[in-house]
Each structure stands twice: as structure tokens, then as C-alpha cells.
Design a protein around this motif. Structure first.
Motif, short mmCIF file in Angstrom:
data_model
loop_
_atom_site.label_atom_id
_atom_site.label_comp_id
_atom_site.label_asym_id
_atom_site.label_seq_id
_atom_site.Cartn_x
_atom_site.Cartn_y
_atom_site.Cartn_z
N ASN A 1 42.06 36.16 51.82
CA ASN A 1 43.31 35.40 51.75
C ASN A 1 44.36 36.19 50.99
OD1 ASN A 1 42.07 33.18 53.02
ND2 ASN A 1 41.32 32.43 51.08
N ALA A 2 45.54 36.28 51.55
CA ALA A 2 46.67 36.93 50.90
C ALA A 2 47.83 35.95 50.88
CB ALA A 2 47.05 38.20 51.64
N THR A 3 48.39 35.73 49.70
CA THR A 3 49.52 34.83 49.56
C THR A 3 50.77 35.66 49.31
OG1 THR A 3 48.08 33.14 48.62
CG2 THR A 3 50.45 32.84 48.33
N ILE A 4 51.73 35.52 50.24
CA ILE A 4 52.98 36.26 50.17
C ILE A 4 54.13 35.29 50.43
CG2 ILE A 4 54.39 38.08 51.23
CD1 ILE A 4 51.80 39.44 52.10
N ASP A 5 55.09 35.25 49.53
CA ASP A 5 56.29 34.43 49.70
C ASP A 5 55.96 32.99 50.13
OD1 ASP A 5 57.80 36.65 49.04
OD2 ASP A 5 58.13 37.22 51.13
N ASP A 6 55.10 32.32 49.40
CA ASP A 6 54.74 30.92 49.67
C ASP A 6 54.06 30.70 51.02
OD1 ASP A 6 55.74 30.11 47.19
OD2 ASP A 6 57.76 29.89 48.01
N THR A 7 53.44 31.75 51.56
CA THR A 7 52.68 31.63 52.80
C THR A 7 51.30 32.22 52.57
OG1 THR A 7 54.69 31.83 54.13
CG2 THR A 7 52.62 32.22 55.26
N LEU A 8 50.28 31.48 53.03
CA LEU A 8 48.90 31.95 52.93
C LEU A 8 48.50 32.57 54.25
CD1 LEU A 8 46.13 32.04 51.45
CD2 LEU A 8 45.65 29.84 52.53
N TYR A 9 48.11 33.85 54.20
CA TYR A 9 47.60 34.57 55.36
C TYR A 9 46.10 34.66 55.19
CZ TYR A 9 52.45 35.70 56.03
OH TYR A 9 53.81 35.61 56.22
#
Length: 122
Positions: A93-101
Motif C-alpha cells: 500500500n502506498a498513500t500519496i496525496d490522500d489516495t491509497l494505491y
């Protein structure tokens, strides 16, 4: 982000926003280091480096993915990455700019799936 495909009108298909970021992250995860001579250290090499040693290297994979994002996708600084293994599936899981990928790598079947959602929608 351009892909190697075309849309319904025969124009190059362009991904934007979350889909573009998810594609860039997927490419970075799957790319083997040494593939590009101009950037020999680019790529995590998920399959080639970690497939048979995931249980012992989850923290190394997490740190490797985070540092790859910071180095080769500098527009996404401050990324939070977590990695865990459950029932032969590696969750990345990668969280970038309030989005979870979220990436799901099935070690036994050697498949990678991904999805993304805004944190507010979870």
C-alpha cells in the motif's frame, strides 16, 4: 501518462490522475534494476528480487519501494508505504496525496493486481 494503446478514436490513450499514478507505481514495482542504462538502479524488481524471499524481506521491499518513489517520482514526496504478507499474497500500500494505491501480489500465481481510492471514500 501515455500508454502503448489507442482509444476508440485511434488516438494515443492517455491516463490521468489516479490511473496515471497507479500505472507509474506499477511500472516502478515491476521494473528490474538495470533495464534502463540511463538509470541502472531504477526499479524495485518485485518478481525477480522478492518472489522467493518475501517472508524475510518485507521491510526491505517497503524501504526499496519508498526510496524508488522518492527518487524517480519526486513529485510524490512524503509517500507512506506499508507491506505485509497474508496467505501467499503480498499487500503493498502506498498513500500519496490522500489516495491509497493498493497492490496485491500473489506469490503462488505470480500475478499483480492494483486499485486506488481516496482516503475519504474508505
Amino acid at each position: 501518462e501515455y500508454t502503448f494503446s489507442i482509444d476508440d478514436f485511434g488516438d494515443p490513450k492517455v491516463l490521468k490522475n489516479g490511473k496515471a499514478i497507479a500505472t507509474l507505481l506499477t511500472r516502478l514495482l515491476l521494473l528490474d534494476p538495470g533495464t534502463f542504462q540511463s538509470h541502472p538502479k531504477m526499479g524495485v524488481g518485485l518478481v525477480s528480487k522478492y518472489r522467493y524471499s518475501l517472508e524475510n524481506q518485507l521491510n526491505v521491499l517497503r524501504d526499496d519501494f519508498r526510496s524508488q518513489i522518492e527518487k524517480y517520482l519526486p513529485q510524490y514526496q512524503g509517500v507512506q508505504v506499508e507491506v505485509f504478507l497474508e496467505n501467499s499474497v503480498c499487500y503493498i500500500n502506498a498513500t500519496i496525496d490522500d489516495t491509497l494505491y493498493a497492490f496485491f501480489y500473489d506469490v503462488e500465481e505470480n500475478t499483480l493486481k492494483s486499485t486506488f481510492k481516496k482516503l475519504a471514500d474508505l
